[in-house]
Design an enzyme around this catalytic site. Sequence first.
Site, mmCIF file in Angstrom:
data_model
loop_
_atom_site.group_PDB
_atom_site.id
_atom_site.type_symbol
_atom_site.label_atom_id
_atom_site.label_comp_id
_atom_site.label_asym_id
_atom_site.label_seq_id
_atom_site.Cartn_x
_atom_site.Cartn_y
_atom_site.Cartn_z
ATOM 1 N N CYS A 125 90.907 10.851 57.601
ATOM 2 C CA CYS A 125 90.909 12.285 57.295
ATOM 3 C C CYS A 125 90.606 12.571 55.826
ATOM 4 O O CYS A 125 89.955 13.581 55.506
ATOM 5 C CB CYS A 125 92.259 12.897 57.682
ATOM 6 N N HIS A 246 94.009 18.710 53.382
ATOM 7 C CA HIS A 246 93.780 17.758 52.297
ATOM 8 C C HIS A 246 92.745 18.338 51.333
ATOM 9 O O HIS A 246 91.820 19.059 51.744
ATOM 10 C CB HIS A 246 93.237 16.432 52.829
#
Length: 341
Positions: A125, A246
């Site tokens: 990710c 993120h």
Amino acid sequence: MHIAVVGATGAVGREVLRILEERDVTLLGMRPIASARSEGKSVPFRGEDVPVTVISERAFDGVDLVIWDTPDEVAVEWMPKVRDRVVNIDNSSAFRSFEDVPLVVPEVNPDAARGHKGLVANPNCTMMTLLMPLAPLHRAANARRVICSSYQSVSGAGVAGVDDLYEQLEKLLPEREAVRRGLVDLPPGRAFVHPIAFNVIPHVGGFDDAGTTSEERRVASEARKILASDTEIFATTVRVPTVVGHGISAWVEFERPIEADEARALLKAADGVTLEDDPKTNRYPTTLQSSGIDKAIVGRVRNDPANTNALGFFSACDNLRKGAALNAVQIAELLIDKNWL
């Protein structure tokens, strides 16, 4: 098409089910599979509560495609048992580096999925947050070197990471003076070795002898594999006290000069990317803004005044969606649409 989701009761597994519903993927059946700890549970899917099947070899009978979200050790144990029976999309890191396993981001390298041998790997990710803006820039100007730092939410460490953050915040909110002085006395959390509330921790994954973490190695190696390049990538991965989303701050040196305006035009035209870049009006990516969004949001694009071949950018991406569940579903859609099963 009969699909199974292994790890269906986890955070990413539940997100996979939501995305299958949102995108209205045509299915004849969906089977949620999980460990014995989830025996007797059910998960909501398309208006029904679907009972969870405990993982076993028989659990895959009648299934055409499986999306996995499990720890590496579970994937290593079970993949050899089912790889010859069904097509598998694996979100673990166990097989990403294998030469015969394609690592696929449909907006970037869809053809890599062609000719798979029963297994397609879903990327990391954090790497995804870097890759989505890097790929169109690399195609245009050949990225030679990347230096980046991540700002990774606690959900990347699973439910335990989210619980650590909320529980520690509740304990420390009344202790303002102690927090200001760094006099925080908390028991070790379940996900992090240091307190995550009101803190940042430059430690994601295990350290090697050189002091590099496994997450930092994955960012570099997976980006190179997907781009099919030898780009040098130096990453520092950091856990921050946010729940979802993120961020990546990146400096990239290219083979040729590239102006910020050209980069913005490339990013604006890129699949899977939303350009949000007008700092004068406070328009730039934030990780909170990226939560629940299917695309990476990119901004703060600017040239390096000391290097005409380099520029910087900031990217934010929902780590549970595009960073995991959504990309897995997109791979499934690609395999189905192209008849590559």
